[in-house]
Scaffold this motif. Sequence first.
Motif, mmCIF file in Angstrom:
data_model
loop_
_atom_site.group_PDB
_atom_site.id
_atom_site.type_symbol
_atom_site.label_atom_id
_atom_site.label_comp_id
_atom_site.label_asym_id
_atom_site.label_seq_id
_atom_site.Cartn_x
_atom_site.Cartn_y
_atom_site.Cartn_z
ATOM 1 N N LEU A 20 0.825 -1.211 0.000
ATOM 2 C CA LEU A 20 0.000 0.000 0.000
ATOM 3 C C LEU A 20 0.860 1.263 0.000
ATOM 4 O O LEU A 20 0.562 2.229 -0.704
ATOM 5 C CB LEU A 20 -0.946 0.004 1.197
ATOM 6 N N ARG A 21 1.928 1.263 0.767
ATOM 7 C CA ARG A 21 2.794 2.444 0.830
ATOM 8 C C ARG A 21 3.540 2.675 -0.480
ATOM 9 O O ARG A 21 3.817 3.816 -0.845
ATOM 10 C CB ARG A 21 3.746 2.338 2.015
ATOM 11 N N SER A 22 3.834 1.595 -1.211
ATOM 12 C CA SER A 22 4.524 1.757 -2.495
ATOM 13 C C SER A 22 3.552 2.037 -3.644
ATOM 14 O O SER A 22 3.953 2.570 -4.677
ATOM 15 C CB SER A 22 5.367 0.520 -2.818
ATOM 16 N N SER A 23 2.282 1.705 -3.470
ATOM 17 C CA SER A 23 1.295 1.864 -4.545
ATOM 18 C C SER A 23 0.643 3.237 -4.583
ATOM 19 O O SER A 23 0.079 3.625 -5.613
ATOM 20 C CB SER A 23 0.194 0.809 -4.407
ATOM 21 N N PHE A 24 0.655 3.941 -3.459
ATOM 22 C CA PHE A 24 -0.016 5.242 -3.369
ATOM 23 C C PHE A 24 0.994 6.312 -2.969
ATOM 24 O O PHE A 24 1.942 6.037 -2.238
ATOM 25 C CB PHE A 24 -1.164 5.176 -2.356
ATOM 26 N N ALA A 25 0.753 7.537 -3.434
ATOM 27 C CA ALA A 25 1.678 8.643 -3.176
ATOM 28 C C ALA A 25 1.780 8.999 -1.702
ATOM 29 O O ALA A 25 2.815 9.470 -1.245
ATOM 30 C CB ALA A 25 1.261 9.878 -3.981
ATOM 31 N N GLU A 29 -3.824 5.193 2.504
ATOM 32 C CA GLU A 29 -4.504 3.914 2.302
ATOM 33 C C GLU A 29 -3.979 2.863 3.269
ATOM 34 O O GLU A 29 -4.744 2.052 3.795
ATOM 35 C CB GLU A 29 -4.377 3.446 0.852
ATOM 36 N N ALA A 30 -2.676 2.869 3.523
ATOM 37 C CA ALA A 30 -2.106 1.933 4.503
ATOM 38 C C ALA A 30 -2.671 2.220 5.888
ATOM 39 O O ALA A 30 -3.035 1.304 6.639
ATOM 40 C CB ALA A 30 -0.580 2.031 4.512
ATOM 41 N N GLN A 31 -2.778 3.491 6.230
ATOM 42 C CA GLN A 31 -3.348 3.877 7.523
ATOM 43 C C GLN A 31 -4.832 3.526 7.600
ATOM 44 O O GLN A 31 -5.322 3.102 8.653
ATOM 45 C CB GLN A 31 -3.127 5.375 7.759
ATOM 46 N N LEU A 32 -5.547 3.659 6.473
ATOM 47 C CA LEU A 32 -6.961 3.294 6.431
ATOM 48 C C LEU A 32 -7.130 1.816 6.740
ATOM 49 O O LEU A 32 -7.956 1.433 7.576
ATOM 50 C CB LEU A 32 -7.555 3.616 5.051
ATOM 51 N N VAL A 33 -6.362 0.964 6.098
ATOM 52 C CA VAL A 33 -6.452 -0.483 6.323
ATOM 53 C C VAL A 33 -6.126 -0.810 7.774
ATOM 54 O O VAL A 33 -6.836 -1.592 8.420
ATOM 55 C CB VAL A 33 -5.552 -1.259 5.342
ATOM 56 N N GLN A 34 -5.092 -0.189 8.313
ATOM 57 C CA GLN A 34 -4.740 -0.418 9.718
ATOM 58 C C GLN A 34 -5.903 -0.044 10.635
ATOM 59 O O GLN A 34 -6.270 -0.805 11.537
ATOM 60 C CB GLN A 34 -3.510 0.401 10.103
ATOM 61 N N GLN A 35 -6.497 1.134 10.406
ATOM 62 C CA GLN A 35 -7.570 1.599 11.280
ATOM 63 C C GLN A 35 -8.823 0.738 11.144
ATOM 64 O O GLN A 35 -9.502 0.456 12.137
ATOM 65 C CB GLN A 35 -7.897 3.071 11.013
ATOM 66 N N ALA A 75 -26.984 -5.832 4.842
ATOM 67 C CA ALA A 75 -25.552 -6.145 4.821
ATOM 68 C C ALA A 75 -24.917 -5.502 3.597
ATOM 69 O O ALA A 75 -25.309 -5.787 2.460
ATOM 70 C CB ALA A 75 -25.342 -7.656 4.798
ATOM 71 N N ALA A 76 -23.948 -4.621 3.837
ATOM 72 C CA ALA A 76 -23.279 -3.917 2.750
ATOM 73 C C ALA A 76 -21.814 -3.705 3.099
ATOM 74 O O ALA A 76 -21.445 -3.654 4.275
ATOM 75 C CB ALA A 76 -23.955 -2.577 2.480
ATOM 76 N N VAL A 77 -20.995 -3.578 2.048
ATOM 77 C CA VAL A 77 -19.555 -3.408 2.216
ATOM 78 C C VAL A 77 -19.050 -2.293 1.317
ATOM 79 O O VAL A 77 -19.680 -1.936 0.325
ATOM 80 C CB VAL A 77 -18.781 -4.713 1.890
ATOM 81 N N ALA A 78 -17.898 -1.759 1.696
ATOM 82 C CA ALA A 78 -17.173 -0.794 0.869
ATOM 83 C C ALA A 78 -15.921 -1.471 0.339
ATOM 84 O O ALA A 78 -15.200 -2.138 1.094
ATOM 85 C CB ALA A 78 -16.784 0.424 1.692
ATOM 86 N N LEU A 79 -15.664 -1.324 -0.937
ATOM 87 C CA LEU A 79 -14.447 -1.838 -1.564
ATOM 88 C C LEU A 79 -13.416 -0.719 -1.517
ATOM 89 O O LEU A 79 -13.611 0.317 -2.132
ATOM 90 C CB LEU A 79 -14.745 -2.238 -3.004
ATOM 91 N N ALA A 80 -12.342 -0.918 -0.781
ATOM 92 C CA ALA A 80 -11.253 0.063 -0.732
ATOM 93 C C ALA A 80 -10.266 -0.340 0.345
ATOM 94 O O ALA A 80 -10.694 -0.691 1.442
ATOM 95 C CB ALA A 80 -11.767 1.467 -0.439
ATOM 96 N N PRO A 81 -9.026 -0.263 0.042
ATOM 97 C CA PRO A 81 -8.408 -0.010 -1.255
ATOM 98 C C PRO A 81 -8.125 -1.311 -2.006
ATOM 99 O O PRO A 81 -8.256 -2.404 -1.469
ATOM 100 C CB PRO A 81 -7.101 0.676 -0.872
ATOM 101 N N VAL A 82 -7.712 -1.141 -3.247
ATOM 102 C CA VAL A 82 -7.160 -2.233 -4.040
ATOM 103 C C VAL A 82 -5.791 -1.744 -4.501
ATOM 104 O O VAL A 82 -5.629 -0.587 -4.870
ATOM 105 C CB VAL A 82 -8.073 -2.625 -5.224
#
Length: 175
Positions: A20-25, A29-35, A75-82
Amino acid sequence: MTIAIRGATGGDVAAIDALLRSSFAQPREAQLVQQLCIDGDMVLTLVADDDETGKLAGMVAFSRMEVEIDGKAIAAVALAPVAVADSHRSQGVGEALIASGLKHLGDAGAMLAFVLGEPGYYERFGFSADWASGFASPYAGDYFMALPLQDGAMPCGTRGQAAHAAAFAQLSREL
């Protein structure tokens, strides 16, 4: 190239973070996944392994949403990130991860998936701004799209509320 898609495990945390850190400026996104994981809002994280190198080729995350239609929770989900490693881009890795995740979630009973992204990319999976247009959300607009995961269970133009997990609000405040 051959990839294998599987559910992420605790042993994948460092590799997912690095991807995630290498894919985004920015590290957002890495922090989002962690949280999302810390908050218990992560529903599904899939990874793609490159069978030849054994390295992580990509990942996709789906998190819990609070969605109501006529006052009834669904039941619903959000797709993010890829994210896909540079060495594996334009080879179908992201598409395979997303399609696998959507199938898994549909089979598990999720009714809707939402994404905030480029229509030209996500429409190939069936996402549409028309499906999301009836839902009140701070992300409403042309890039806010939805996909029903249960055939025929929901008419287009359904009205309701769609709230992402709290971690998304933090990400939005940082932008």
